[in-house]
Design a protein around this motif. Structure first.
Motif, PDB file in Angstrom:
ATOM      1  N   ALA A 443       1.024  -1.041  -0.070  1.00 28.89           N
ATOM      2  CA  ALA A 443       0.190   0.174  -0.116  1.00 28.89           C
ATOM      3  C   ALA A 443       0.830   1.300   0.061  1.00 28.89           C
ATOM      4  N   GLY A 444       2.091   1.140   0.212  1.00 28.04           N
ATOM      5  CA  GLY A 444       2.932   2.307   0.094  1.00 28.04           C
ATOM      6  C   GLY A 444       2.889   3.198   1.565  1.00 28.04           C
ATOM      7  N   ILE A 445       2.578   2.586   2.545  1.00 29.75           N
ATOM      8  CA  ILE A 445       2.271   3.018   3.980  1.00 29.75           C
ATOM      9  C   ILE A 445       3.316   2.617   4.936  1.00 29.75           C
ATOM     10  N   ASP A 446       3.681   3.732   5.797  1.00 33.86           N
ATOM     11  CA  ASP A 446       4.561   3.691   6.826  1.00 33.86           C
ATOM     12  C   ASP A 446       4.060   2.452   8.020  1.00 33.86           C
ATOM     13  N   LEU A 447       4.889   1.626   8.418  1.00 27.48           N
ATOM     14  CA  LEU A 447       4.412   0.678   9.218  1.00 27.48           C
ATOM     15  C   LEU A 447       4.774   1.201  10.723  1.00 27.48           C
TER      16      LEU A 447
END
Ligand code: ADP
Length: 553
Positions: A443-447
């Protein structure tokens, strides 16, 4: 401007014409007083946390006018709540009770069904009915926040004697948080386990047009249970309290809560761990320490990225690229902080006088140092504005708001949680971390994972921080969440709590034996709320009038 109308117009509940709805609202105004019923027909506004709206989710995953109330009503008493329930049954208008409505990350104050009439219980029903300094208990109404309860202990000069337990953010309601099974960070952190006694207005109307109010546990005694209500949660016969948490079976108007004796001293500690691969061995070390109460409060193990984000600066201060921030970038910036370069940060607290703490802290220090590269950060080296001190306040019963800061990570910062539970095992931590990592990368999201170890289980809390004005990233966040829920379910993990938008999916993962549990919940729902007026769809429970008619998401 103040008078701009809603983009999509007044959200009338489904199945009612606008004139019929408006005349029903007029009737409600006559019953409760005009000033206690507000129509939600103006442009919605998001205040900051302490002025959060009671009409909608200020952190919407979908269109901002999707989960939204048609009106808000402010009862001043149990009698008012009964009038509202009768009114809703007469007109078949869905109600959605909130206490304060700061349930951020899980839907805020929003109703699940668009156009529900929100009952804002906390606004006027906000009394601390009792603090019993002999029994260490209290009895509160829905509007009592963690801040208010704490301030009352201070005002009465009781803070040296007893503590409250507060979640990460203290502005929520003691009742609201407990009913949604939220947690805090003292040894009394399992709020549901620490409550004792409920007073509940039931949603149904009897043949004579009456509404039932019941008290659970010792409160059911003929005298009303004033004696032992807050001391013994069970009373006699079936223990019914459970069906009123994470449900839509009743409106809670009073709740008893236990208070913690001041332990006579406390000391926060913080450790860092160098590598992401330290996760599994560390969790194996934490389990026996936690179960035997050497680690005395919810053990929090946070990813290093959160130590950056909680400083409150936007992500662009650290990284200009798109997609998850690369590990070397996170480490580079952490190196400049008091925490130093690391993969994980552990926050904990030891309780009691110094000689008692010393023994436990020695055991913890020795055990944690079995992980190569483990470092204990000396709190005396940390500046007063370091996040560590926020954890210190929370774990010693003082409400705080620092945790809000990481929402600044994105513009129009909003957050929504993925919160699976598992046993405290290295393998489980690795599984959950790996699936979250994979789906976040897609998703291209920071974890930003945090493992919160209860007593025999751990909650993994992954907060996705997103820009509420960015429709594309919201779609990606939703897909990421839905994928994680499915991946986790296949591996045997389930969520302990979820956002309104995901309740059907999460409820659907608890499907053992042909959905036996949901069938039971549906049976209860239809018996207690035959007109289906109370919080339809909350936690995946739909009344018959709505069930399998396209409401499920
Ligand atoms: P907080 O402000 O503490 O985060 P909320 O008031 O938002 O808590 O409550 C969380 C959820 O619990 C609400 O969305 C609602 O579904 C449910 N809830 C809260 N208060 C009550 C209540 N008094 N009776 C029934 N359900 C409630």
């Amino acid at each position: 401007s103040d008078t701009a109308p809603l983009r999509r117009g007044l959200p009338i509940p489904q199945g009612i014409s606008k004139p019929t709805f408006l005349s029903a609202v007029d009737e409600l105004r006559k019953l409760l007083g005009t000033e206690h019923v507000l129509l939600n027909d103006k442009e919605i506004k998001n205040g900051w946390y302490m002025e959060s709206p009671n009409t909608h989710d200020m952190m919407p995953l979908f269109d901002s006018e999707e989960f939204i109330a048609s009106a808000v009503v402010y009862p001043g008493s149990v009698e008012d709540v009964k009038l509202i329930v009768k009114w809703a049954n007469r007109h078949l208008i869905p109600l959605f009770p909130i206490s304060i409505g700061r349930n951020l990350g899980y839907g805020g104050s929003a109703p699940r069904v668009r156009g529900s009439v929100t009952i804002d219980l906390g606004h006027r029903m906000n009394r601390i009915l009792d603090i019993n300094a002999d029994d260490f208990t209290c009895l509160v109404e829905p509007g009592v926040t963690f801040y208010a309860l704490h301030e009352e202990l201070v005002k009465r000069g009781l803070e040296d004697k007893m503590w409250i337990d507060t979640p990460d953010l203290g502005g929520g309601s003691v009742i609201g948080n407990t009913l949604d099974r939220g947690v805090g960070y003292t040894p009394y952190g399992d709020h549901w386990a620490c409550h004792s006694g409920l007073e509940v207005v039931l949603p149904g109307v009897g043949e004579k047009g009456d509404v039932s109010v019941l008290r659970t546990g010792m409160g059911a005694l003929g005298v009303g249970g004033e004696n032992t209500w807050q001391c013994f949660p069970y009373g006699f016969g079936p223990y019914n309290d459970g069906i009123f948490s994470q449900s839509n079976f009743g409106i809670v108007t009073k709740m008893g809560m236990t208070l913690m004796p001041n332990p006579g001293g406390f000391e926060s500690f913080m450790y860092t761990f160098a590598n992401e691969s330290d996760l599994a061995p560390l969790i194996e070390i934490i389990r026996p320490l936690r179960i035997s109460n050497i680690l005395e409060n919810v053990a929090q193990l946070r990813h290093g990225l959160q130590t950056l984000s909680v400083k409150g600066l936007p992500r662009t201060e650290y990284f200009a690229g798109s997609g998850p921030m690369p590990d070397d970038v996170v480490r580079k910036h952490l190196r400049k902080t008091a925490t130093g370069e690391c993969a994980w940060v552990y926050y904990g607290m030891s309780y009691g006088p110094a000689h008692i703490r010393g023994h436990k802290l020695d055991v913890i220090d020795k055990e944690f140092h079995r992980i190569p590269g483990c470092r204990r950060i000396d709190p005396s080296t940390l500046p007063a504005d370091e996040y560590f001190w926020s954890r210190d306040r929370i774990a010693s019963g003082t409400p705080d708001l620092e945790e809000l800061k990481w929402v600044n990570w994105m513009p129009n910062g909003s957050h929504i949680a993925f919160s699976p539970v598992s046993p405290i095992r290295g393998k489980d931590a690795e599984n959950l971390f790996a699936l979250a990592r994979k789906r976040h990368a897609e998703a291209g999201i920071d974890l930003m994972p945090a493992f919160c170890v209860g007593l025999r289980e751990m909650h993994l809390i992954v907060e996705i921080v997103f820009d509420a004005e960015d429709a594309e990233i919201k779609r990606k966040a939703e897909k990421c969440l839905r994928d994680m829920i499915d991946d986790a379910a296949k591996l045997g993990y389930g969520e302990y709590r979820t956002h309104l938008a995901l309740m059907d999916q999460v409820a659907g993962t608890y499907s053992w034996n042909d959905n036996a549990l949901m069938k039971f919940n549906n049976t209860l729902k239809d018996a207690l709320d035959p007109n289906g007026i109370l919080a339809p769809g909350r936690c995946g429970i739909w009344p018959e009038r709505y069930r399998n008619r396209g409401w499920e998401l």
